[in-house]
Write a protein that holds these residues in place. Sequence first.
Motif, PDB file in Angstrom:
ATOM      1  N   GLY A 132       2.595  -0.572  30.255  1.00  0.00           N
ATOM      2  CA  GLY A 132       2.833  -1.651  29.300  1.00  0.00           C
ATOM      3  C   GLY A 132       1.988  -2.882  29.522  1.00  0.00           C
ATOM      4  O   GLY A 132       2.217  -3.913  28.905  1.00  0.00           O
ATOM      5  N   TYR A 133       1.004  -2.794  30.440  1.00  0.00           N
ATOM      6  CA  TYR A 133       0.135  -3.961  30.640  1.00  0.00           C
ATOM      7  C   TYR A 133      -0.768  -4.122  29.443  1.00  0.00           C
ATOM      8  O   TYR A 133      -1.317  -3.155  28.921  1.00  0.00           O
ATOM      9  CB  TYR A 133      -0.722  -3.783  31.899  1.00  0.00           C
ATOM     10  CG  TYR A 133       0.063  -3.828  33.157  1.00  0.00           C
ATOM     11  CD1 TYR A 133       0.845  -4.947  33.467  1.00  0.00           C
ATOM     12  CD2 TYR A 133       0.045  -2.772  34.051  1.00  0.00           C
ATOM     13  CE1 TYR A 133       1.579  -4.994  34.631  1.00  0.00           C
ATOM     14  CE2 TYR A 133       0.778  -2.798  35.222  1.00  0.00           C
ATOM     15  CZ  TYR A 133       1.541  -3.915  35.501  1.00  0.00           C
ATOM     16  OH  TYR A 133       2.260  -3.962  36.643  1.00  0.00           O
ATOM     17  N   ARG A 134      -0.965  -5.337  29.032  1.00  0.00           N
ATOM     18  CA  ARG A 134      -1.843  -5.594  27.901  1.00  0.00           C
ATOM     19  C   ARG A 134      -2.792  -6.724  28.249  1.00  0.00           C
ATOM     20  O   ARG A 134      -2.404  -7.648  28.953  1.00  0.00           O
ATOM     21  CB  ARG A 134      -1.022  -5.987  26.663  1.00  0.00           C
ATOM     22  CG  ARG A 134      -0.403  -4.801  25.965  1.00  0.00           C
ATOM     23  CD  ARG A 134       0.366  -5.266  24.755  1.00  0.00           C
ATOM     24  NE  ARG A 134       1.387  -6.244  25.142  1.00  0.00           N
ATOM     25  CZ  ARG A 134       2.074  -6.976  24.265  1.00  0.00           C
ATOM     26  NH1 ARG A 134       1.839  -6.867  22.997  1.00  0.00           N
ATOM     27  NH2 ARG A 134       2.980  -7.831  24.689  1.00  0.00           N
ATOM     28  N   PRO A 135      -4.009  -6.641  27.749  1.00  0.00           N
ATOM     29  CA  PRO A 135      -4.918  -7.765  27.995  1.00  0.00           C
ATOM     30  C   PRO A 135      -4.429  -8.989  27.249  1.00  0.00           C
ATOM     31  O   PRO A 135      -3.818  -8.882  26.187  1.00  0.00           O
ATOM     32  CB  PRO A 135      -6.256  -7.275  27.452  1.00  0.00           C
ATOM     33  CG  PRO A 135      -5.893  -6.209  26.474  1.00  0.00           C
ATOM     34  CD  PRO A 135      -4.631  -5.590  26.951  1.00  0.00           C
ATOM     35  N   TYR A 136      -4.704 -10.169  27.835  1.00  0.00           N
ATOM     36  CA  TYR A 136      -4.323 -11.411  27.165  1.00  0.00           C
ATOM     37  C   TYR A 136      -5.301 -11.700  26.049  1.00  0.00           C
ATOM     38  O   TYR A 136      -6.501 -11.786  26.274  1.00  0.00           O
ATOM     39  CB  TYR A 136      -4.332 -12.540  28.193  1.00  0.00           C
ATOM     40  CG  TYR A 136      -4.037 -13.887  27.606  1.00  0.00           C
ATOM     41  CD1 TYR A 136      -2.727 -14.226  27.250  1.00  0.00           C
ATOM     42  CD2 TYR A 136      -5.042 -14.815  27.403  1.00  0.00           C
ATOM     43  CE1 TYR A 136      -2.443 -15.453  26.718  1.00  0.00           C
ATOM     44  CE2 TYR A 136      -4.763 -16.055  26.868  1.00  0.00           C
ATOM     45  CZ  TYR A 136      -3.450 -16.365  26.523  1.00  0.00           C
ATOM     46  OH  TYR A 136      -3.180 -17.592  25.987  1.00  0.00           O
ATOM     47  N   ASP A 137      -4.792 -11.792  24.827  1.00  0.00           N
ATOM     48  CA  ASP A 137      -5.721 -12.080  23.741  1.00  0.00           C
ATOM     49  C   ASP A 137      -5.331 -13.349  22.990  1.00  0.00           C
ATOM     50  O   ASP A 137      -5.766 -13.577  21.872  1.00  0.00           O
ATOM     51  CB  ASP A 137      -5.856 -10.886  22.789  1.00  0.00           C
ATOM     52  CG  ASP A 137      -4.502 -10.346  22.364  1.00  0.00           C
ATOM     53  OD1 ASP A 137      -3.494 -11.044  22.624  1.00  0.00           O
ATOM     54  OD2 ASP A 137      -4.452  -9.249  21.785  1.00  0.00           O
ATOM     55  N   GLY A 138      -4.521 -14.161  23.629  1.00  0.00           N
ATOM     56  CA  GLY A 138      -4.178 -15.436  23.005  1.00  0.00           C
ATOM     57  C   GLY A 138      -5.303 -16.431  23.192  1.00  0.00           C
ATOM     58  O   GLY A 138      -6.351 -16.110  23.741  1.00  0.00           O
ATOM     59  N   PRO A 139      -5.083 -17.651  22.756  1.00  0.00           N
ATOM     60  CA  PRO A 139      -6.122 -18.677  22.911  1.00  0.00           C
ATOM     61  C   PRO A 139      -6.331 -19.027  24.375  1.00  0.00           C
ATOM     62  O   PRO A 139      -5.390 -18.972  25.172  1.00  0.00           O
ATOM     63  CB  PRO A 139      -5.555 -19.878  22.137  1.00  0.00           C
ATOM     64  CG  PRO A 139      -4.087 -19.646  22.108  1.00  0.00           C
ATOM     65  CD  PRO A 139      -3.876 -18.166  22.112  1.00  0.00           C
ATOM     66  N   ARG A 140      -7.551 -19.351  24.758  1.00  0.00           N
ATOM     67  CA  ARG A 140      -7.841 -19.785  26.126  1.00  0.00           C
ATOM     68  C   ARG A 140      -8.116 -21.281  26.120  1.00  0.00           C
ATOM     69  O   ARG A 140      -8.734 -21.806  25.213  1.00  0.00           O
ATOM     70  CB  ARG A 140      -9.038 -19.019  26.673  1.00  0.00           C
ATOM     71  CG  ARG A 140      -8.690 -17.573  26.952  1.00  0.00           C
ATOM     72  CD  ARG A 140      -9.854 -16.793  27.507  1.00  0.00           C
ATOM     73  NE  ARG A 140      -9.497 -15.393  27.662  1.00  0.00           N
ATOM     74  CZ  ARG A 140      -8.955 -14.904  28.767  1.00  0.00           C
ATOM     75  NH1 ARG A 140      -8.724 -15.678  29.797  1.00  0.00           N
ATOM     76  NH2 ARG A 140      -8.632 -13.631  28.842  1.00  0.00           N
TER      77      ARG A 140
END
Lengths: 245, 316, 285
Positions: free
Chosen positions: C15-23
């Motif tokens: 269930g790990y997901r890359p962070y794709d929110g704003p940086r």
Amino acid sequence: MNADIVKLTLRQLAGRRRTAFMVLVALLPAALAVAFRAGGEAGPAEWTSTRLLGGMVVTMLLPLASLVFGTAILGSEVEDGTAVYLLARPIPRREILLSKLGVAWLLTAAYVVPSAAIGGAIAFQGAEGWGPMLAGFVVAILAGSLAYCTVFAFLSLLTGRAFIAGLLYVFIWEGLVTGLFAGTRLLSIRHAALGLAGFVGDASPDVFDPDLGGPTAVFILALATAVAGWLAVRKLQRFEIGESG
Amino acid sequence: MSARPPVTPAGPAPVRIDVDHVSRWFGNVVAVNDVSFTVGPGITGLLGPNGAGKSTLLHVMSGFLKPSAGAVRIGDEPAWLNPGMFRRVGLVPEREATYGFLTGREFVRLAAKLQQLPDPEAAAARAIATVEMGEAQDRATGGYSKGMKQRIKVAAAIVHDPQVLVLDEPFNGMDPRQRLHLMDLLREMAAAGRTILFSSHILEEVERLADSVLVIVAGRLAASGNFREIRRLMTDRPHTFRIRSSNNRELGAAMLAQPSVSGIELDDGAMSVRVADFRGFTRALPKVARDRQVTLLEVAPSDESLESVFSYLVRR
Amino acid sequence: MPPGTEHAGSIYDLGYRPYDGPRLGRRHAVRTVYVESLRAAYGLGRRGASKVIPITLLVIGLLPAAVHLGIAAASRQDVDIVKPEDYSSFIEMIIALFVAAQAPELAGRDQRNRTLSLYFSRAIERRDYALAKLGALVSAMLVLTLVPQTVLFVGNAFTTTSALDYLRDEAPDIPRVLASSLLISGFCASVALAIASRTSRRAYATGGIIALFVMSAAIGGILDATVGRYGIMLSLFDLMTGATYWIFSAGHEYEVPTGLMFAAVVAITAVSVALVLRRYERIPA
């Protein structure tokens, strides 16, 4: 004293960068003495005893060298965890402490005494009765470095920031507080060492006039060394390894 | 190299470690909580998850922490305020640091001298040979790998052939061959009547090496004794299984009638079954499912981690 | 794996997901290093023992102002004991001890724990890191130097016979106080960091910094009295005091022009900043 611990400690303290830096600092009094002679100023006895030896060597070089060596003999070992290799052995902790303290004292004296002797011998030229005065300072440095080293070694067992705590003692307490409140000079190794120098050197008060008399100075130095030494041995006997895990 | 210390079964009398109601707290944090046990000759493993209090306990036992309550005795001597006990005790600390400027040989020889051995040179050479560090002994320890540092520390700890050897996470950083070698060495010392205590958070290490184990969890002694016996107790404890099937309701009702099952909870799509008798349950489940024509979609233990085993032992 | 047993390899989806929110980006990263370093300079967010030394020094640094105001309040008249242009020379030893104690705290910790590579593998660049650390130490020093000045100024306004007259008369001092505090803070912070960034050993860094300040003062003082008047230029403490007098255009006893001392302070600061930046360009991480 334990010869193996002495040898180990000497090797621990033989850092090249630090030694080079400190040798440079040790040459300062001699350089200043040469500059003073070149300037051809009058009053070598007062300048040398009050400013060079009393003002610079005893008030700065002596406590700083004692601080470097006094906190290094145990401080770094405690910090990196190697102290356990000495402490997990069937050797009385008093012996460990005294061996290490002996090294700190030896190195401090070996560092400050020649520096003071050379600088003093150059600057004192032409002054009357300078031999005994210089001898007085040498005795004061020997006794003062033992007291300072013992206090700072105890401090290094007490806190990981012993070095800066020692600086606060030297510059805030001895440098500022004892200047403002005369009574606090009784709790100052610097003033005791200066008192001892004046007493042993039999200096005339208009040349060099320390605040403390000889017997008081001897008593303070002996008491500081004994109490700090006893506390340090006690602390090392009750030495506890890190609280993590 | 096969040089080993001359193992003499007829050595001095065995020494026991007695831990008597020892607690140690740091401020408000209790690291070791009222622990009592005795360690005798042979190999004892101190097992527990990270942060359970293993190191604190070993430090109390080796006189490097004062027990807040209780006492530790090594043989007939107290551990606290008594460095003299290190005549009979060797300690391998967890921290990696050595005197980096000393060579391996100098480091072990220093240990021998501090032990006041009559022939420190020979004792050091023997200890170094024992851990197979002969080739690297003239290099500065500062350049050693983790495993080499670990081995030279062991050499320093056994240089006086101690009756008691305490090792804090000794296998950290060792490669498998070095690990086997140290295990052999410890077994030999144990066979000669030495008392050996080592800590580890790895079940497999303890299982392979230790005759008896102490399980410590959250500062408390959770289990002690023979390893196989504890293992059996762990297997026989109540288990919980998560089961999904084509008809949970019917299967659940039928299983509840089984003596091996002590309770069932149904939630959407799955049920969790508390099992009192592991073996009985594993035999009964397929039989019941076949009889009722229920298809099993999933059978999974829901609490198999080491921590859950520990927490079960603690709760009991 | 023992021979004979066969397992198909598999990778489980945990269930790990890359962070794709704003940086938040580089600017935010730099600000974070700055803020956390500034807090560390006073031991905030650290355990109690780390607060003792900086807070003690801050309190001692307030003593001249407190003594001055105490006397002013007790004597019920305008007193002129501690002047703003003299303040930094009263607390010069405190200032030196503060940078000696805290510069290694800011620069040494990441070297000791080998965490520099973690910073440099993020959005932050080497130069950013160095400037953030420098900025944090300068800010910490501004607190140390400006707080007593503020206390002194406000206290004087309240204890004086006419607060309005005082404010009118002394208002021109405000920019001078700010400028001299900034100069001294920048000077001490950059000199200290230039030394502290060179070693991970706290005691070495502390010893080096304090030795520089104290020994330079001793040498400067003695040479000034013997060899010649320019000897005083070797003393960092006297340079700081002279530069402050120059900013205040105040009377003084120095035999060298204070403008020259000011220039020396600026030059040493510039060299030190360059040394800090160079060190962090090259430090292995």
